[in-house]
Design a protein around this motif. Structure first.
Motif, PDB file in Angstrom:
ATOM      1  N   LEU A  66       9.172  10.378   2.852  1.00 55.92           N
ATOM      2  CA  LEU A  66      10.611  10.570   2.715  1.00 55.92           C
ATOM      3  C   LEU A  66      11.081   9.958   1.409  1.00 55.92           C
ATOM      4  O   LEU A  66      10.756   8.799   1.114  1.00 55.92           O
ATOM      5  N   GLU A  67      11.832  10.719   0.657  1.00 55.34           N
ATOM      6  CA  GLU A  67      12.435  10.213  -0.578  1.00 55.34           C
ATOM      7  C   GLU A  67      13.940  10.355  -0.444  1.00 55.34           C
ATOM      8  O   GLU A  67      14.459  11.464  -0.366  1.00 55.34           O
ATOM      9  N   VAL A  68      14.621   9.221  -0.408  1.00 55.57           N
ATOM     10  CA  VAL A  68      16.074   9.208  -0.267  1.00 55.57           C
ATOM     11  C   VAL A  68      16.647   8.596  -1.536  1.00 55.57           C
ATOM     12  O   VAL A  68      16.552   7.383  -1.747  1.00 55.57           O
ATOM     13  N   GLY A  69      17.225   9.441  -2.382  1.00 56.43           N
ATOM     14  CA  GLY A  69      17.677   8.930  -3.671  1.00 56.43           C
ATOM     15  C   GLY A  69      16.486   8.425  -4.463  1.00 56.43           C
ATOM     16  O   GLY A  69      15.530   9.152  -4.703  1.00 56.43           O
ATOM     17  N   GLU A  70      16.513   7.155  -4.830  1.00 60.88           N
ATOM     18  CA  GLU A  70      15.420   6.561  -5.595  1.00 60.88           C
ATOM     19  C   GLU A  70      14.437   5.802  -4.709  1.00 60.88           C
ATOM     20  O   GLU A  70      13.511   5.174  -5.207  1.00 60.88           O
ATOM     21  N   ARG A  71      14.624   5.854  -3.391  1.00 53.40           N
ATOM     22  CA  ARG A  71      13.759   5.129  -2.464  1.00 53.40           C
ATOM     23  C   ARG A  71      12.718   6.065  -1.853  1.00 53.40           C
ATOM     24  O   ARG A  71      13.007   7.214  -1.536  1.00 53.40           O
ATOM     25  N   THR A  72      11.524   5.549  -1.678  1.00 48.89           N
ATOM     26  CA  THR A  72      10.438   6.330  -1.089  1.00 48.89           C
ATOM     27  C   THR A  72       9.889   5.604   0.131  1.00 48.89           C
ATOM     28  O   THR A  72       9.577   4.408   0.071  1.00 48.89           O
ATOM     29  N   ILE A  73       9.778   6.339   1.234  1.00 48.23           N
ATOM     30  CA  ILE A  73       9.200   5.800   2.458  1.00 48.23           C
ATOM     31  C   ILE A  73       7.954   6.620   2.751  1.00 48.23           C
ATOM     32  O   ILE A  73       8.033   7.777   3.180  1.00 48.23           O
ATOM     33  N   ASP A  74       6.793   6.039   2.495  1.00 46.77           N
ATOM     34  CA  ASP A  74       5.527   6.763   2.632  1.00 46.77           C
ATOM     35  C   ASP A  74       4.898   6.472   3.984  1.00 46.77           C
ATOM     36  O   ASP A  74       4.354   5.396   4.234  1.00 46.77           O
ATOM     37  N   LEU A  75       4.996   7.447   4.883  1.00 50.21           N
ATOM     38  CA  LEU A  75       4.419   7.335   6.222  1.00 50.21           C
ATOM     39  C   LEU A  75       3.274   8.332   6.397  1.00 50.21           C
ATOM     40  O   LEU A  75       2.951   8.725   7.515  1.00 50.21           O
ATOM     41  N   SER A  76       2.654   8.696   5.292  1.00 52.54           N
ATOM     42  CA  SER A  76       1.604   9.719   5.344  1.00 52.54           C
ATOM     43  C   SER A  76       0.273   9.133   5.781  1.00 52.54           C
ATOM     44  O   SER A  76       0.006   7.928   5.632  1.00 52.54           O
ATOM     45  N   VAL A  77      -0.575   9.988   6.333  1.00 54.94           N
ATOM     46  CA  VAL A  77      -1.933   9.584   6.713  1.00 54.94           C
ATOM     47  C   VAL A  77      -2.718   9.200   5.457  1.00 54.94           C
ATOM     48  O   VAL A  77      -3.504   8.250   5.462  1.00 54.94           O
ATOM     49  N   GLN A  78      -2.483   9.928   4.375  1.00 55.53           N
ATOM     50  CA  GLN A  78      -3.158   9.636   3.120  1.00 55.53           C
ATOM     51  C   GLN A  78      -2.885   8.204   2.673  1.00 55.53           C
ATOM     52  O   GLN A  78      -3.789   7.469   2.257  1.00 55.53           O
ATOM     53  N   SER A  79      -1.631   7.777   2.783  1.00 53.45           N
ATOM     54  CA  SER A  79      -1.259   6.418   2.395  1.00 53.45           C
ATOM     55  C   SER A  79      -1.939   5.382   3.279  1.00 53.45           C
ATOM     56  O   SER A  79      -2.415   4.345   2.801  1.00 53.45           O
ATOM     57  N   LYS A  80      -2.016   5.670   4.570  1.00 51.93           N
ATOM     58  CA  LYS A  80      -2.657   4.737   5.501  1.00 51.93           C
ATOM     59  C   LYS A  80      -4.151   4.602   5.207  1.00 51.93           C
ATOM     60  O   LYS A  80      -4.718   3.511   5.295  1.00 51.93           O
ATOM     61  N   ILE A  81      -4.786   5.716   4.838  1.00 49.62           N
ATOM     62  CA  ILE A  81      -6.211   5.675   4.501  1.00 49.62           C
ATOM     63  C   ILE A  81      -6.428   4.854   3.233  1.00 49.62           C
ATOM     64  O   ILE A  81      -7.368   4.057   3.154  1.00 49.62           O
ATOM     65  N   HIS A  82      -5.554   5.040   2.242  1.00 51.26           N
ATOM     66  CA  HIS A  82      -5.662   4.269   1.003  1.00 51.26           C
ATOM     67  C   HIS A  82      -5.527   2.780   1.275  1.00 51.26           C
ATOM     68  O   HIS A  82      -6.274   1.958   0.727  1.00 51.26           O
ATOM     69  N   LYS A  83      -4.576   2.419   2.156  1.00 46.40           N
ATOM     70  CA  LYS A  83      -4.370   1.005   2.492  1.00 46.40           C
ATOM     71  C   LYS A  83      -5.585   0.444   3.233  1.00 46.40           C
ATOM     72  O   LYS A  83      -5.997  -0.699   3.007  1.00 46.40           O
TER      73      LYS A  83
END
Length: 225
Positions: free
Chosen positions: A199-216
């Motif tokens: 989710l990108e709201v204005g200049e803020r990004t909320i990354d709830l993707s599986v890809q992001s979780k795998i990277h972490k």
């Protein structure tokens, strides 16, 4: 491409410093508050978008420019190959003239003041037609900000169902992220995120993707070794 097509509002875009360029084609100090773009944009495409906004405000044609740009944006997004053609370094002056003439046909007749036409001519003359999609996207951001809208971009691995999309919009609208503004929702599909949402709201990004979780997870495992 004849230099007469590049109107003064866009002439300063040739300069290297975006902020200096913005000042050079703005209105006199007494009108600067009215013509100043509502949000800060960066990059060369942002500089052109700012120039278009200032020119449209100064000529009292902001709404018509917005409609013309919206039509162009739809054309560019409908045919991904078009952006590749526009970015080709081998385009001759004749090619660029024909491309600009063709693009003008897709402004939906809204560009009666010629403001968007001047933008296209300036991009062509400066060999920057490849920036057009970025310019239209950033100009749309400026229009939304000027109208008190806040853009919500939702990226998912597959197309979202309408009910889920509505629930997300309602949740974001009630959150602190919306700042009480009217949301303008843009949906994107990117299979590379594997699942979940970004989710990108204005200049803020909320990354709830599986890809992001795998990277972490990979980072955690790497750091613990």
């Amino acid at each position: 491409m004849s230099s007469r097509l590049a109107r003064p509002a866009f002439a300063a875009v040739r300069r290297t410093a975006p902020r200096a360029a913005t000042r050079s084609y703005a209105a006199p100090a007494a009108q600067s508050q009215d013509t100043k773009p509502p949000v800060a944009l960066f990059g060369l495409d942002g500089t052109y978008a700012n120039a278009l906004y200032v020119a449209a405000v100064k000529t009292n044609n902001l709404d018509s420019a917005a409609k013309a740009v919206s039509s162009l944006s739809s054309v560019l997004k409908a045919d991904p190959k078009l952006s590749t053609i526009l970015a080709a370094p081998t385009l001759s002056d004749s090619d660029k003239s024909q491309i600009v003439a063709e693009l003008e046909k897709h402004t939906g007749g809204a560009d009666k003041s010629g403001t968007v036409k001047n933008l296209l001519a300036a991009l062509a003359e400066n060999n920057r037609l490849g920036l057009l999609e970025g310019v239209t996207d950033k100009f749309t951001t400026l229009i939304g900000a000027a109208r008190g809208e806040l853009e919500l971009t939702i990226t998912s691995a597959t197309k979202l169902e309408p009910k889920l999309l509505q629930r997300l919009e309602t949740a974001v609208a009630k959150s602190e992220y919306s700042q009480g503004k009217k949301l303008k929702t843009v949906t994107k599909v990117n299979p590379e995120i594997l699942g979940g949402l970004v989710l990108e709201v204005g200049e803020r990004t909320i990354d709830l993707s599986v890809q992001s979780k795998i990277h972490k997870l990979n980072k955690l495992l790497t750091d613990s070794v």
